[in-house]
Write an enzyme that holds these catalytic residues in place. Structure first.
Site, PDB file in Angstrom:
ATOM      1  N   LYS A  22       0.828  -1.192   0.000  1.00 41.65           N
ATOM      2  CA  LYS A  22       0.000   0.000   0.000  1.00 41.65           C
ATOM      3  C   LYS A  22       0.875   1.259   0.000  1.00 41.65           C
ATOM      4  O   LYS A  22       1.792   1.384   0.826  1.00 41.65           O
ATOM      5  CB  LYS A  22      -0.910   0.013   1.230  1.00 41.65           C
ATOM      6  CG  LYS A  22      -1.961  -1.086   1.224  1.00 41.65           C
ATOM      7  CD  LYS A  22      -3.035  -0.834   0.180  1.00 41.65           C
ATOM      8  CE  LYS A  22      -4.175  -1.811   0.284  1.00 41.65           C
ATOM      9  NZ  LYS A  22      -5.248  -1.534  -0.710  1.00 41.65           N
ATOM     10  N   ASP A  69      -0.301  -0.615  -4.586  1.00 40.54           N
ATOM     11  CA  ASP A  69      -1.679  -0.140  -4.623  1.00 40.54           C
ATOM     12  C   ASP A  69      -1.716   1.261  -4.040  1.00 40.54           C
ATOM     13  O   ASP A  69      -1.562   1.450  -2.836  1.00 40.54           O
ATOM     14  CB  ASP A  69      -2.596  -1.068  -3.823  1.00 40.54           C
ATOM     15  CG  ASP A  69      -4.064  -0.667  -3.926  1.00 40.54           C
ATOM     16  OD1 ASP A  69      -4.370   0.290  -4.660  1.00 40.54           O
ATOM     17  OD2 ASP A  69      -4.901  -1.318  -3.277  1.00 40.54           O
ATOM     18  N   GLU A 102      -1.705  -0.537  -8.940  1.00 44.13           N
ATOM     19  CA  GLU A 102      -3.164  -0.523  -8.875  1.00 44.13           C
ATOM     20  C   GLU A 102      -3.683   0.877  -8.564  1.00 44.13           C
ATOM     21  O   GLU A 102      -3.210   1.529  -7.638  1.00 44.13           O
ATOM     22  CB  GLU A 102      -3.607  -1.505  -7.787  1.00 44.13           C
ATOM     23  CG  GLU A 102      -5.098  -1.657  -7.625  1.00 44.13           C
ATOM     24  CD  GLU A 102      -5.451  -2.748  -6.624  1.00 44.13           C
ATOM     25  OE1 GLU A 102      -6.642  -2.839  -6.265  1.00 44.13           O
ATOM     26  OE2 GLU A 102      -4.542  -3.497  -6.190  1.00 44.13           O
ATOM     27  N   ASP A 129      -9.017  -0.401 -10.129  1.00 47.75           N
ATOM     28  CA  ASP A 129      -9.783  -0.961  -9.015  1.00 47.75           C
ATOM     29  C   ASP A 129     -10.998  -0.073  -8.752  1.00 47.75           C
ATOM     30  O   ASP A 129     -12.104  -0.366  -9.202  1.00 47.75           O
ATOM     31  CB  ASP A 129      -8.914  -1.094  -7.771  1.00 47.75           C
ATOM     32  CG  ASP A 129      -9.678  -1.674  -6.585  1.00 47.75           C
ATOM     33  OD1 ASP A 129     -10.833  -2.109  -6.757  1.00 47.75           O
ATOM     34  OD2 ASP A 129      -9.132  -1.690  -5.462  1.00 47.75           O
ATOM     35  N   LYS A 158     -14.003  -6.957  -7.744  1.00 52.13           N
ATOM     36  CA  LYS A 158     -14.364  -7.226  -6.351  1.00 52.13           C
ATOM     37  C   LYS A 158     -15.880  -7.349  -6.273  1.00 52.13           C
ATOM     38  O   LYS A 158     -16.604  -6.507  -6.820  1.00 52.13           O
ATOM     39  CB  LYS A 158     -13.871  -6.114  -5.423  1.00 52.13           C
ATOM     40  CG  LYS A 158     -12.355  -6.018  -5.329  1.00 52.13           C
ATOM     41  CD  LYS A 158     -11.921  -4.879  -4.426  1.00 52.13           C
ATOM     42  CE  LYS A 158     -10.398  -4.808  -4.338  1.00 52.13           C
ATOM     43  NZ  LYS A 158      -9.948  -3.645  -3.531  1.00 52.13           N
TER      44      LYS A 158
END
Length: 369
Positions: A162, A191, A219, A244, A268
């Site tokens: 992250k 991400d 991402e 995403d 997702k």
């Protein structure tokens, strides 16, 4: 086999340690669990999580929609008409994707039980197992490098790191610290959770490419609404770029693919509203030669199990980010997908493979109402 009752339960699960991204800091996972019971006693399970900063869903909204919008559509309907039910769920209300996902999971769980097969087999059965990455929360470089090393020591060879906070030099230091610590053989995914502006993303990614850091993909580097900016980042860098938060529906996928805005799509269930729409997204991507990842929000093994079944069922889904249950303080013990380090295996039981007696016990132990 008709649906007779629709019930929901609010549960809370503690994390081992705070989960920190550019969007939020999470200490516990609160979930709405749905239970569909049929006239012959079969039970289907699903989960919705209120990820305010991504889906905009709330606990109160999820439960209201399930009981007052979806229940009237579901009760009395035959589970063998799965496509009718999942279509009605999608059409019954705009948005509310987390509530839709929970009901869609439960319907598919029942349908798998009706067929007498694990859901992964019903959906296509392409793989028998999966391998997930493990997430490193955003923080100071030394702390992130230490956490990454701990993950690698546990046998994980793919890390999702992250980023998306602080200035570009701080971001660069974090990534270099992790790469130096884990070595070149570990796969690293970044991400940014929308944390950069397009020009910032392009500058940083080019620097990292010149540094030879070797990243698998990045991402959602820019804001979800900025599809043009996302396209610019993709065009002006060599590293794979994945959408995403820009991707909820098949319509979103169509736009991203037509614009050639990204190289990979992250599906997702909490964004797509369930398995039905997720399969549409994957099919569109496959036709356009774009691979997909299946990920999750911060969920328990209930929602992640459903995500795992769709991920293993399709050849075009080549990556998974399904580590959320591993971040919880307690191991889930009511069935579903099984973890052996980074490897995920499926129960041989039909549907999603949950043990309803143990599930109700787990619900009682984690109830927060």
């Amino acid at each position: 086999m008709q649906i007779r009752t629709v019930e929901t339960f609010l549960v809370s699960s503690l994390l081992r340690k705070p989960f920190i991204t550019a969007l939020r800091k999470v200490h516990t996972v609160q979930s709405v669990i749905i239970k569909l019971t049929t006239d012959n006693g079969l039970i289907g399970w699903g989960e919705a999580v209120p990820t305010h900063v991504i889906t905009g869903d709330s606990i109160g909204g999820i439960r209201y929609v399930i009981h007052h919008v979806f229940a009237p559509v579901l009760i009395g309907q035959n589970i063998s008409r799965r496509e009718v039910l999942t279509e009605r769920i999608q059409r019954a209300i705009i948005g509310n994707t987390s509530a839709k996902a929970a009901v869609d999971m439960a319907v598919n769980d029942l349908f798998g039980q009706l067929c007498g097969l694990p859901l992964v087999q019903v959906l296509g059965g392409y793989r028998q197992s999966l391998k997930t990455d493990l997430t490193v929360s955003v923080g100071e470089p030394a702390h992130m490098a230490k956490e990454a090393a701990e993950h690698v020591a546990k046998g994980f060879d793919t890390l999702k790191v992250k980023v998306g906070t602080g200035n570009l030099q701080q971001e660069r230091e974090r990534i270099h610290a992790i790469r130096r610590t884990v070595g070149q053989d570990i796969t690293i995914r970044l991400d940014a959770n929308q944390g950069w502006k397009p020009q910032e993303a392009i500058r940083l990614i080019r620097q990292l490419e010149d540094d030879g850091v070797d990243l698998e993909l990045i991402e959602q580097p820019v804001a979800a609404y900025d599809v043009e900016g996302l396209r610019d980042v993709t065009r002006q860098t060599s590293t794979l770029i994945m959408a995403d938060e820009s991707l909820f529906s098949a319509r979103d996928a169509k736009k991203l693919l037509e614009m050639r805005a990204v190289d990979v799509l992250n599906i997702k269930l909490m964004k797509s509203g369930g398995i039905r729409e997720a399969l549409k997204i994957n099919a569109l991507a496959e036709v356009n030669g774009v691979e997909c990842m299946v990920g999750s929000m911060m969920e328990t093994a209930i929602g992640v199990t459903a995500a795992a079944h769709i991920a293993a069922s399709q050849p075009n889904i080549t990556r998974v980010d399904l580590d959320a249950p591993l971040l919880l303080a307690e191991k889930f013990s009511a069935g579903g997908v099984l973890y052996h380090g980074s490897h995920m295996e499926f129960s041989k039981e039909s549907g999603l493979g949950f043990d309803s007696k143990r599930m109700m016990q787990w619900v009682k132990e984690h109830a927060c109402e």
